[in-house]
Every structure is written in C-alpha cells, then in structure tokens.
Enzyme design. Structure first.
Site, short mmCIF file in Angstrom:
data_model
loop_
_atom_site.label_atom_id
_atom_site.label_comp_id
_atom_site.label_asym_id
_atom_site.label_seq_id
_atom_site.Cartn_x
_atom_site.Cartn_y
_atom_site.Cartn_z
N ASP A 29 14.06 -12.09 -3.65
CA ASP A 29 12.71 -12.03 -2.70
C ASP A 29 12.13 -13.46 -2.82
O ASP A 29 12.33 -14.09 -3.88
CB ASP A 29 11.72 -11.10 -3.45
CG ASP A 29 10.43 -10.60 -2.75
OD1 ASP A 29 10.39 -9.77 -2.39
OD2 ASP A 29 9.68 -11.57 -2.73
N ILE A 30 11.30 -13.93 -1.77
CA ILE A 30 10.91 -15.24 -1.75
C ILE A 30 9.76 -15.44 -3.06
O ILE A 30 9.24 -16.37 -3.44
CB ILE A 30 10.25 -15.62 -0.48
CG1 ILE A 30 10.38 -17.16 -0.31
CG2 ILE A 30 8.94 -14.96 -0.19
CD1 ILE A 30 10.26 -17.41 1.32
N ASN A 86 8.12 0.52 -0.37
CA ASN A 86 6.54 0.64 -0.08
C ASN A 86 6.39 0.90 1.51
O ASN A 86 7.13 0.61 2.24
CB ASN A 86 5.86 -0.59 -0.22
CG ASN A 86 5.78 -1.18 -1.65
OD1 ASN A 86 6.05 -0.29 -2.67
ND2 ASN A 86 5.96 -2.46 -2.07
N VAL A 95 6.19 -6.16 5.29
CA VAL A 95 7.25 -6.59 6.36
C VAL A 95 7.51 -5.01 6.86
O VAL A 95 8.06 -4.31 6.30
CB VAL A 95 8.23 -7.24 5.84
CG1 VAL A 95 9.36 -7.59 6.61
CG2 VAL A 95 7.99 -8.31 5.11
N HIS A 99 12.74 -1.79 3.18
CA HIS A 99 13.45 -2.63 2.20
C HIS A 99 13.20 -2.12 0.96
O HIS A 99 12.03 -1.55 0.46
CB HIS A 99 12.87 -4.22 2.26
CG HIS A 99 11.61 -4.19 2.11
ND1 HIS A 99 10.78 -4.12 3.26
CD2 HIS A 99 10.46 -4.62 1.42
CE1 HIS A 99 9.43 -4.33 3.21
NE2 HIS A 99 9.37 -4.52 1.87
N HIS A 101 12.96 -2.72 -2.75
CA HIS A 101 12.69 -3.75 -3.88
C HIS A 101 13.65 -3.32 -5.04
O HIS A 101 13.45 -2.20 -5.58
CB HIS A 101 11.29 -3.78 -4.46
CG HIS A 101 10.39 -4.30 -3.28
ND1 HIS A 101 9.79 -5.55 -3.36
CD2 HIS A 101 9.72 -3.69 -2.28
CE1 HIS A 101 8.97 -5.59 -2.24
NE2 HIS A 101 9.01 -4.62 -1.63
P1 5GP Z 1 6.34 -5.18 0.94
O1 5GP Z 1 5.16 -5.71 0.64
O2 5GP Z 1 6.62 -5.22 2.29
O3 5GP Z 1 6.78 -4.13 0.23
O4 5GP Z 1 7.62 -6.33 0.61
C1 5GP Z 1 7.76 -7.45 1.34
C2 5GP Z 1 8.55 -8.38 0.56
O5 5GP Z 1 9.11 -9.42 1.22
C3 5GP Z 1 7.62 -9.08 -0.61
O6 5GP Z 1 8.08 -8.88 -1.81
C4 5GP Z 1 7.61 -10.50 0.02
O7 5GP Z 1 7.69 -11.55 -1.03
C5 5GP Z 1 9.10 -10.62 0.56
N1 5GP Z 1 9.14 -11.73 1.68
C6 5GP Z 1 8.24 -11.95 2.63
N2 5GP Z 1 8.62 -13.02 3.53
C7 5GP Z 1 9.71 -13.37 2.98
C8 5GP Z 1 10.86 -14.28 3.47
O8 5GP Z 1 10.79 -15.02 4.44
N3 5GP Z 1 12.00 -14.61 2.67
C9 5GP Z 1 12.06 -13.47 1.58
N4 5GP Z 1 13.29 -13.84 0.75
N5 5GP Z 1 11.41 -12.60 1.21
C10 5GP Z 1 10.19 -12.39 1.89
#
Ligand code: 5GP
Ligand code: ZN
Length: 121
Positions: A29-30, A86, A95, A99, A101
């Site tokens: 994760d970034i 989520n 996103v 995914h 986590h």
């Molecule tokens: P969500 O909030 O949808 O459950 O999680 C999305 C996750 O994607 C977040 O933890 C966010 O840090 C990660 N994320 C968003 N953009 C990028 C990216 O461009 N690269 C990577 N490696 N992770 C990302």
C-alpha cells in the site's frame, strides 16, 4: 476502463508488487497503516464486494489464501494480522476495484475507525 488497480495489474502504473499468480496480484500500500500493509487484488475487475458473484467465490478465497501466504513469508502469520475489504462510502472504500487489506507487524486496535464515525456505534 479508468481503474487505478487495473492499471497496476496491466503494469501501466508502477507498484511494489510482492506476489502475483494467474488470479491475483499483491502490492505494498502506498500509504501504509501498519509495518506490513499489502493490498491483495483479483486480476478480474470487481468494483465492490456487492458485485461478487457465484463465479467469484473461489477467487475471493484465493485472495485470502494469498494474504495468508504473504503473512507467512514475511514472518507474521503466527502472531497474526487483519485481512479486510472495505465496501462503499460507509466502509471507507476509495478505490473501486476490490482489494483485501493485509495489515500486520503490530498489535492492531479493535474496533477500528470509531474515531472516523465520530458517534457511538
Ligand atoms: P480503500 O480505502 O479503498 O479500502 O483502500 C484503498 C487503498 O489503496 C488505500 O489504503 C490507499 O493507500 C491505497 N492506494 C491508493 N492509491 C494507490 C496507488 O497508486 N498505489 C498503491 N500502492 N496504493 C494505493
Ligand atoms: Zn479494476
């Protein structure tokens, strides 16, 4: 399709890929929320967990199995971890390609996100 994670799958956007097979891919994760924070995603585009079909159940199982394998490889499977998906706005999804986590490497608080809700649950 303008999907960030499909672009990572297609190697159009770089990511620190830590695992890949025919069905799933995993990358760091970034914005890590734990010492280990890996996202395990299916190569098939599924927008949210609400769109998981009968055809996808083995795929979602494979995501969990891959997460456990990564945890074992990194040495924190026995101490434990959290694997969570989520869904939509109340779930904190940002996103829209499902995914998992994988969070590990420290004792994680529970329940999560009570501060975000800012109200009794
Ligand atoms: P969500 O909030 O949808 O459950 O999680 C999305 C996750 O994607 C977040 O933890 C966010 O840090 C990660 N994320 C968003 N953009 C990028 C990216 O461009 N690269 C990577 N490696 N992770 C990302
Ligand atoms: Zn996608």
């Amino acid at each position: 399709m303008d999907c960030l994670f499909c672009k990572i799958i297609n190697k159009e956007i770089p990511a620190e890929i830590v695992f890949e097979d025919e069905q799933v891919i995993a990358f760091n994760d970034i914005n890590p929320q734990a010492p280990h924070h890996v996202l395990v995603i299916p190569k098939k585009h599924i927008a949210t967990t609400n769109e998981i079909t009968d055809q996808d159940t083995a795929l979602v199982g494979r995501m969990h199995q891959a997460a456990a394998e990564i945890a074992a490889e990194r040495g924190f499977a026995t101490e434990g971890y959290r694997a969570v998906m989520n869904c939509n706005s109340h779930g904190g999804q940002t996103v829209y390609h499902i995914h998992l986590h994988l969070l590990g490497g420290k004792a994680l608080g529970w329940p999560p996100y009570t501060d975000t809700l800012k109200q009794p649950v």
